[in-house]
Design a protein around this motif. Structure first.
Motif, short mmCIF file in Angstrom:
data_model
loop_
_atom_site.label_atom_id
_atom_site.label_comp_id
_atom_site.label_asym_id
_atom_site.label_seq_id
_atom_site.Cartn_x
_atom_site.Cartn_y
_atom_site.Cartn_z
N ARG A 134 0.74 -1.09 -0.09
CA ARG A 134 -0.27 0.12 0.19
C ARG A 134 0.69 1.41 -0.16
O ARG A 134 0.17 2.53 0.14
N VAL A 138 -0.05 1.75 -3.46
CA VAL A 138 -1.28 2.15 -4.06
C VAL A 138 -1.63 3.61 -3.48
O VAL A 138 -2.35 3.80 -4.19
N TYR A 139 -1.67 3.61 -2.10
CA TYR A 139 -2.05 5.20 -1.52
C TYR A 139 -1.26 6.24 -2.02
O TYR A 139 -2.50 7.28 -2.30
N THR A 154 -10.37 0.51 -1.24
CA THR A 154 -9.03 -0.32 -1.76
C THR A 154 -8.43 -1.03 -0.60
O THR A 154 -7.40 -1.89 -1.30
N ASP A 173 -5.20 1.72 -12.82
CA ASP A 173 -3.61 1.05 -12.78
C ASP A 173 -4.69 -0.60 -12.98
O ASP A 173 -5.43 -1.01 -13.61
N SER A 184 -8.35 0.40 -9.44
CA SER A 184 -8.69 0.49 -8.55
C SER A 184 -9.88 1.91 -9.02
O SER A 184 -11.35 2.52 -7.76
#
Length: 576
Positions: A85, A88-89, A201, A288, A318
């Motif tokens: 993450r 991802v974040y 997510t 993504d 996402s």
């Protein structure tokens, strides 16, 4: 508390950027002040409300058997990197480095940290189940913080995490939390709906949101008029239309000239067909996932809209975005408005309702041209997936009655995480069969500071706030009129008697005109106003007026003798 000793800096006007009711009234009522974009400081009144919400949350969490912990807000990057993450974040994460160059971040959520704690401390099935919660400040670099306390960069949240040995145990923990949340929102005096939701997510299943109903809410909700079904439109489903049986021969595929007509309504009118016969074909790009950098085609019926959250899940991304004009032309060979699934070279996702159209009309992937007589399976194919965005009037998936639409503010979110984090982080326990197994997790959040704003969005009028009794900064607002010694003495006595009965009182003892005091009282929004003046006292009475009663002539006269007991009884009745 005497107003002359308090800090309640009320304002006649709210700043220009305070566009929603809670933002404006919290500022005008002297509850909060803005420090920076999405960053607020709580003044004494605001902190009292925040602590009231916290207390209800804590009491019900403790009652449910959850155990309170306090996790750090400053977190090493290693844990987010362990689960992926950290990347991802993206920009939402507040990142920083210490003097040694090590990566850290401010916690936006605490799944990794709580999982790390548990993987170090829980070894056996005998240690389960566990539910750990905290009330902690969270940090998210919102690109557009807005709405005052509704969407901040720094906010107070209650987050809880359950740990069980199997899915059945996780479901039991989830059910316990669902019941606890019901008690919390009921005690806070909020009108809400529990709606099916997307987990986002973070991942997980059995997702439900506790939506505080308010016309200003940023979330769109649909709910059944006949049963308990309710869902965020991002997750809502509808009952599919019954198939229409026909003996008509298969239609002939034909290309027609539609000069200058690209919008669904325009094409339908031009060709004399219903919008439900159109096949709306929209080109998207994925943020993504496996389809990142590619374009995909989403096909829904012409009278329906694409649910972009459902499409993103189907694509494995996402988030998805409508393709740019240039991307549409590269993908279809034509300009926007004339895309269609027939001959499309990329990935196609088709809503079942669109696939059921017996003789569809769609873009021909050629400027100013459409195709008629389009049949799914013969002329085009694609992955069948629910892509329809639910709307008011659609049939309920449970009972078939019509759905109604609402706006809401997400106040709480509960869902089962499964082994998403425990498997990645090696949070395992030894079961009674001697086998090591990953812990099954649940996640339960409440936006504590957001509920302060949500309560106002649901409870206000043209004059100010109408606090539910459970979270009001004070239970009773006592207003003394005039400088008469008898009035002052009677007020002091009544305030002392109320406080002795456990009632929180704000006494407006300022040397101000009655109109100023009453206007501030309405703005601040304390549920009961008690007025003591020479005229009423001469007949042995005080005036009691609920904040919800707008007619000043309808204030009730209550005998001063026994007023403390009568007022305290009202407060307790409101608290339940």
């Amino acid at each position: 508390m005497r107003a002359t000793r308090a800090l309640i800096p009320t304002l006649k006007e709210a700043p220009a950027d305070a566009v929603n009711a809670s933002h404006a009234l919290l500022l005008r009522g002297g509850y909060v002040r803005r420090v920076g974009a999405g960053i607020y400081e709580y003044l004494p009144l605001g902190l009292r409300v925040l602590r009231r919400v916290e207390r209800v949350v804590r009491e019900e969490m403790d009652r449910s058997g959850a155990l309170e912990v306090l996790l750090p807000a400053l977190l090493p990057a290693d844990y987010f990197k362990e689960t992926g993450r950290w990347d991802v974040y993206g920009d939402v994460l507040f990142r920083l480095r210490d003097r040694k160059g090590s990566d850290y971040h401010l916690g936006p959520t605490h799944e990794e940290i709580i999982t790390d704690l548990v993987r170090r401390e829980i070894r056996s099935y005998r240690d389960l189940p566990k539910n750990l919660y905290q009330v902690q400040v969270k940090f998210r670099d919102e690109p557009r913080p807005r709405g005052g306390l509704l969407r901040c960069r720094e906010f107070l949240m209650k987050d809880a995490y359950s740990f069980d040995r199997d899915e059945a145990g996780a479901q039991a923990s989830y059910d316990t939390m669902r019941a606890a949340y019901r008690r919390i929102f009921d005690r806070l005096g909020l009108t809400y709906r529990i709606v099916a939701a997307d987990s986002g997510t973070i991942g997980g299943s059995t997702s439900a949101e506790f939506q505080v109903l308010a016309d200003s809410g940023e979330d769109a909700i649909v709910a059944c008029s006949a049963c308990e079904y309710a869902a965020n439109v991002e997750a809502a489903t509808v009952q599919p239309s019954a198939p229409v049986a026909t003996d008509a021969p298969a239609p002939t595929l034909a290309k027609v000239h539609t000069p200058g007509h690209g919008a669904i309504a325009d094409v339908a009118t031009f060709l004399g067909v219903a919008a439900s016969q159109m096949l709306k074909s929209l080109v998207y790009s994925a943020k993504d996932g496996p389809s990142a950098g590619q374009t995909v085609l989403a096909v829904v019926r012409g009278d329906h809209e694409v649910n972009e959250v459902k499409l993103a899940r189907a694509v494995g991304a996402s988030e998805v975005f409508l393709a740019t004009d240039a991307e549409v032309e590269r993908a279809t060979g034509s300009k926007v408005g004339f895309a269609g699934p027939v001959g499309f070279g990329g990935t196609v996702f088709v809503d079942p309702e669109a696939a059921a159209v017996a003789s569809g009309v769609t873009g021909a992937n050629e400027a100013d041209h459409h195709l008629t007589g389009v049949v799914h399976g013969r002329d085009y194919t694609g992955t069948l997936v629910d892509l329809r965005l639910a709307a008011a009037g659609d049939p309920c998936p449970t009972c078939g009655a019509k759905l109604a639409s609402y706006r809401g503010i997400e106040g709480g979110h509960i869902f089962i995480l499964g082994t998403h984090y425990s498997a990645k982080m090696g949070a395992r326990f030894l079961d009674d069969d001697g086998q090591e197994k990953p812990l099954v997790m649940g996640c339960y959040g409440i936006g504590v500071s957001r509920l302060v704003a949500a309560a106002i969005e649901q409870n206000h009028d043209a004059d100010g706030i109408l606090w539910p009794m459970a979270i009001a900064p004070y239970h009773v607002h006592v207003v003394s009129i005039g400088a008469d010694a008898a009035v002052t003495t009677a007020t002091e006595t009544l305030v002392a008697e109320l406080e002795a009965r456990g009632i929180d009182v704000l006494w407006d003892d300022r040397e101000e005109r009655p109109g100023v005091k009453f206007k501030d009282a309405d703005l601040i929004g304390i549920p009961l106003r008690v007025t003591l003046g020479a005229k009423a006292l001469a007949s042995g009475n005080v005036e009691v007026k609920p904040r919800t009663e707008r007619d000043p002539k309808k204030a009730e006269l209550v005998p001063l003798a026994g007023a403390a007991d009568a007022i305290a009884a009202r407060v307790r009745a409101s608290l339940g």
